[in-house]
Design a protein around this motif. Structure first.
Motif, PDB file in Angstrom:
ATOM      1  N   VAL A 135     -11.194  87.363 -43.515  1.00 13.94           N
ATOM      2  CA  VAL A 135     -12.213  86.470 -44.082  1.00 13.94           C
ATOM      3  C   VAL A 135     -13.598  86.963 -43.672  1.00 13.94           C
ATOM      4  O   VAL A 135     -13.798  87.414 -42.551  1.00 13.94           O
TER       5      VAL A 135
ATOM      6  N   PRO B  37     -17.392  85.386 -43.728  1.00 13.64           N
ATOM      7  CA  PRO B  37     -18.222  84.213 -44.021  1.00 13.64           C
ATOM      8  C   PRO B  37     -19.630  84.612 -44.457  1.00 13.64           C
ATOM      9  O   PRO B  37     -20.206  85.564 -43.931  1.00 13.64           O
TER      10      PRO B  37
ATOM     11  N   SER C 293     -22.215  77.722 -48.430  1.00 13.97           N
ATOM     12  CA  SER C 293     -21.382  78.502 -47.514  1.00 13.97           C
ATOM     13  C   SER C 293     -20.229  79.047 -48.345  1.00 13.97           C
ATOM     14  O   SER C 293     -19.499  78.284 -48.985  1.00 13.97           O
TER      15      SER C 293
ATOM     16  N   TYR D 125     -16.861  81.625 -48.323  1.00 11.32           N
ATOM     17  CA  TYR D 125     -15.893  82.346 -47.504  1.00 11.32           C
ATOM     18  C   TYR D 125     -15.035  83.200 -48.421  1.00 11.32           C
ATOM     19  O   TYR D 125     -14.372  82.687 -49.313  1.00 11.32           O
TER      20      TYR D 125
ATOM     21  N   VAL E  97      -7.856  79.065 -40.220  1.00 11.30           N
ATOM     22  CA  VAL E  97      -8.512  79.096 -41.532  1.00 11.30           C
ATOM     23  C   VAL E  97      -8.641  77.722 -42.171  1.00 11.30           C
ATOM     24  O   VAL E  97      -9.488  77.546 -43.046  1.00 11.30           O
TER      25      VAL E  97
ATOM     26  N   TYR F 193     -12.129  76.358 -42.576  1.00 15.50           N
ATOM     27  CA  TYR F 193     -12.977  76.808 -43.683  1.00 15.50           C
ATOM     28  C   TYR F 193     -12.878  75.871 -44.884  1.00 15.50           C
ATOM     29  O   TYR F 193     -13.812  75.753 -45.659  1.00 15.50           O
TER      30      TYR F 193
ATOM     31  N   SER G 193     -17.612  73.891 -49.002  1.00 12.78           N
ATOM     32  CA  SER G 193     -17.849  75.331 -49.120  1.00 12.78           C
ATOM     33  C   SER G 193     -17.121  75.858 -50.350  1.00 12.78           C
ATOM     34  O   SER G 193     -16.313  75.167 -50.947  1.00 12.78           O
TER      35      SER G 193
ATOM     36  N   CYS H 273     -14.587  78.775 -51.375  1.00 14.82           N
ATOM     37  CA  CYS H 273     -13.632  79.727 -50.809  1.00 14.82           C
ATOM     38  C   CYS H 273     -13.064  80.588 -51.936  1.00 14.82           C
ATOM     39  O   CYS H 273     -12.430  80.072 -52.862  1.00 14.82           O
TER      40      CYS H 273
END
Length: 171
Positions: free
Chosen positions: A74, A76, A83, A85, A103, A106, A111, A113
């Motif tokens: 990952v 970031p 944010s 990821y 994880v 996250y 965020s 992802c």
């Protein structure tokens, strides 16, 4: 040239010729996601998953280098707008390793992802809002955007409404 078509009532299929188109689509995706969500990225090695992630990050104003986190799993990116990821699970030996790496943290915060090779984390990843499947062709990529949640359907609706952006010439 980029084009968008509805393949079903909710899924969208795009034909993107060239790296610049994939980056432009990533920027559009960043805007459509509104800084949050879970995106599964499927496709063979070299299909353009990391290039797409670079476009998403550019959409949030990130100008640094973007590489696939194949060995770190990952990467970031903390930006003012979001944010993000970026996961690459290609070298994941066992999905349980994700739990040991923490994880889940996250996914607990607001965020975005982006997850390459999500099948390797099956059972330890949250459900996707959208699944992006990228098919490699010699002169283009075919990207299918398949919504899985209400947020995913909103993302697809935004992409469909802005298809003209991908049809314009990319510098």
């Amino acid at each position: 040239m980029g084009s968008v078509s509805n393949t079903m009532s909710e899924s969208i299929q795009l034909t993107l010729a060239g790296e610049a188109r994939m980056v432009a689509f990533g920027r559009l995706l960043a805007d459509a996601c509104q800084g949050y969500g879970t995106v599964y990225l499927q496709g063979n090695l070299g299909a353009g998953k990391t290039t797409l992630c670079r476009g998403v990050l550019r959409g949030f104003g990130y100008e640094g280098a973007v590489k696939s986190p194949t060995y770190t799993l990952v990467e970031p990116y903390e930006m003012e707008q979001a944010s993000v990821y970026h996961f690459d699970l290609y070298r994941l030996g066992d999905p349980e390793e994700l739990d040991f790496l923490g994880v889940r943290d996250y996914f607990d915060s607001p965020s975005l992802c982006l997850i390459e090779w999500p099948d390797r984390g099956k059972g330890f990843l949250p459900a996707a809002d959208i699944i992006l499947s990228i098919e490699y062709l010699p002169e283009a990529r075919i990207v299918t955007v398949d919504p899985q949640t209400g947020h995913g359907r909103a993302i697809c609706k935004t992409i469909a409404g802005r298809q003209g952006m991908l049809a314009e010439e990319v510098c």
